[in-house]
Design a protein around this motif. Structure first.
Motif, PDB file in Angstrom:
ATOM      1  N   GLU A 176       0.836  -1.043   0.136  1.00 23.19           N
ATOM      2  CA  GLU A 176       0.000  -0.010   0.015  1.00 23.19           C
ATOM      3  C   GLU A 176       0.891   1.248  -0.043  1.00 23.19           C
ATOM      4  O   GLU A 176       0.551   2.194  -0.771  1.00 23.19           O
ATOM      5  CB  GLU A 176      -1.029  -0.023   1.419  1.00 23.19           C
ATOM      6  N   PHE A 177       1.924   1.121   0.745  1.00 24.45           N
ATOM      7  CA  PHE A 177       2.893   2.270   0.796  1.00 24.45           C
ATOM      8  C   PHE A 177       3.272   2.431  -0.462  1.00 24.45           C
ATOM      9  O   PHE A 177       3.759   3.944  -0.873  1.00 24.45           O
ATOM     10  CB  PHE A 177       3.854   1.914   2.122  1.00 24.45           C
ATOM     11  N   ARG A 178       3.957   1.514  -1.091  1.00 18.34           N
ATOM     12  CA  ARG A 178       4.176   1.733  -2.488  1.00 18.34           C
ATOM     13  C   ARG A 178       3.505   2.365  -3.310  1.00 18.34           C
ATOM     14  O   ARG A 178       3.916   3.085  -4.293  1.00 18.34           O
ATOM     15  CB  ARG A 178       4.837   0.264  -3.063  1.00 18.34           C
ATOM     16  N   ASP A 179       2.338   1.918  -3.266  1.00 16.03           N
ATOM     17  CA  ASP A 179       1.198   2.734  -4.431  1.00 16.03           C
ATOM     18  C   ASP A 179       1.099   3.997  -3.875  1.00 16.03           C
ATOM     19  O   ASP A 179       0.934   4.999  -4.880  1.00 16.03           O
ATOM     20  CB  ASP A 179      -0.176   2.018  -4.068  1.00 16.03           C
ATOM     21  N   ALA A 180       1.434   4.525  -2.669  1.00 17.51           N
ATOM     22  CA  ALA A 180       0.838   5.815  -2.356  1.00 17.51           C
ATOM     23  C   ALA A 180       2.240   6.797  -2.842  1.00 17.51           C
ATOM     24  O   ALA A 180       1.945   7.739  -3.419  1.00 17.51           O
ATOM     25  CB  ALA A 180       0.859   5.784  -0.623  1.00 17.51           C
ATOM     26  N   LEU A 181       3.383   6.077  -2.684  1.00 18.99           N
ATOM     27  CA  LEU A 181       4.775   6.636  -3.286  1.00 18.99           C
ATOM     28  C   LEU A 181       4.557   6.928  -4.886  1.00 18.99           C
ATOM     29  O   LEU A 181       4.703   7.926  -5.252  1.00 18.99           O
ATOM     30  CB  LEU A 181       5.673   5.862  -3.238  1.00 18.99           C
ATOM     31  N   ARG A 182       3.886   5.949  -5.482  1.00 12.28           N
ATOM     32  CA  ARG A 182       3.898   6.115  -6.952  1.00 12.28           C
ATOM     33  C   ARG A 182       2.764   7.330  -7.142  1.00 12.28           C
ATOM     34  O   ARG A 182       3.003   7.988  -8.058  1.00 12.28           O
ATOM     35  CB  ARG A 182       3.538   4.733  -7.426  1.00 12.28           C
ATOM     36  N   GLN A 183       1.835   7.263  -6.341  1.00  5.99           N
ATOM     37  CA  GLN A 183       0.849   8.304  -6.848  1.00  5.99           C
ATOM     38  C   GLN A 183       1.502   9.624  -6.262  1.00  5.99           C
ATOM     39  O   GLN A 183       0.830  10.647  -6.941  1.00  5.99           O
ATOM     40  CB  GLN A 183      -0.409   7.998  -5.868  1.00  5.99           C
TER      41      GLN A 183
END
Lengths: 148, 148
Positions: free
Chosen positions: B16-23
């Motif tokens: 989830e954190f990775r997704d947030a970073l990408r966004q």
DNA sequence: ACCTAACTATTAGGCTACCTAAATATGAGC
DNA sequence: GCTCATATTTAGGTAGCCTAATAGTTAGGT
């Protein structure tokens, strides 16, 4: 508290938030290890996993223009990680679907990246992890609002 | 809860954190308006504000290699926003200092960007803003740990 | 004093990932 | 069947990052 003070507090938070965003870029860059799928390519390939996706859909999901998506797709196709096929319903469109190699590559890259992040998260205290967990959906919401 | 389950939870959070970073990357991209200082240039210029900074310092602070910093500095110098001068103490080094125009440009760009972010934050609920506020220092900590 | 090793910055060359504008081809409505 | 909209690709350009090689400066050892 006056409206003016509210406004100032919001600007202050915005400044800090901006810093965090900038730093996130660097964190993400470090996460891109050599010889692995890049963040951008991984994102494209993930869209091509289940049933395939159209170029336009991929571009929209990634927040980039169509030609940028095409570029990534071509690269991934050359690497043998996905295939482009004509859409049976609409021959203007192209369906993009991951190959078996593509699936394996996503699997591997995803696992490695998660491990790297998890290792960092493991160094945090429980309360810090909770703070991150609580903020993630809000990040998601912010992103959606920017997209439009 | 077993150690295995802890591990799984951590991996899930990492995802989830990775997704947030990408966004975050996309949010930051939208924040780069045309005709304004880019994020990268703004960061460089900010370092050059008080008393000037050395090229190496700027690069380190930004998390990029020295030639990348040089490149930005040259561009900003051509735009008249900063000056490069010999360091009096160490003639290998170059001190980079913002001009009056540079200061004004930082001021303007900073204000505009903060306003854009603040407008987004204003649409959130109080609890959501609190969640962001609580997470920011943790983001900072994570960034520091990645830097090393 | 001198020579070498370490440091600072620039130059040269190359890559990724984005963009806009123009070309191509198909689909849909009248 | 014309025209307009839609889907993708091609062409050409930019920002921002990288590594390797170069030039100049400083510092340390003998």
């Amino acid at each position: 508290m006056s409206a003016k003070q509210d406004e100032d507090a919001l600007i202050g938070l915005a400044q800090e938030f901006r810093d965090a965003l900038r730093q996130s870029v660097y964190v993400l860059r470090r996460l891109d290890a050599h010889g692995e799928l890049s963040s951008a390519q991984l994102s494209v390939l993930k869209m091509a996993l289940d049933g395939g996706a159209r170029v336009g859909e991929i571009a929209r999901d990634l927040g980039v223009k169509v030609p940028s998506a095409t570029e990534q797709i071509i690269r991934l196709e050359r690497a043998g990680l996905l295939r482009r096929e004509a859409d049976p319903n609409d021959s203007r469109a192209v369906r993009v679907a991951a190959t078996a190699e593509g699936r394996a590559a996503v699997d591997l890259a995803d696992r490695r990246r998660n491990e790297r992040i998890a290792a960092i998260l493991a160094t945090l205290g429980r309360d810090e992890r909770d703070a991150i967990r609580a903020a993630l959906p809000v990040f998601h919401k912010i992103n959606s609002s920017v997209r439009d």
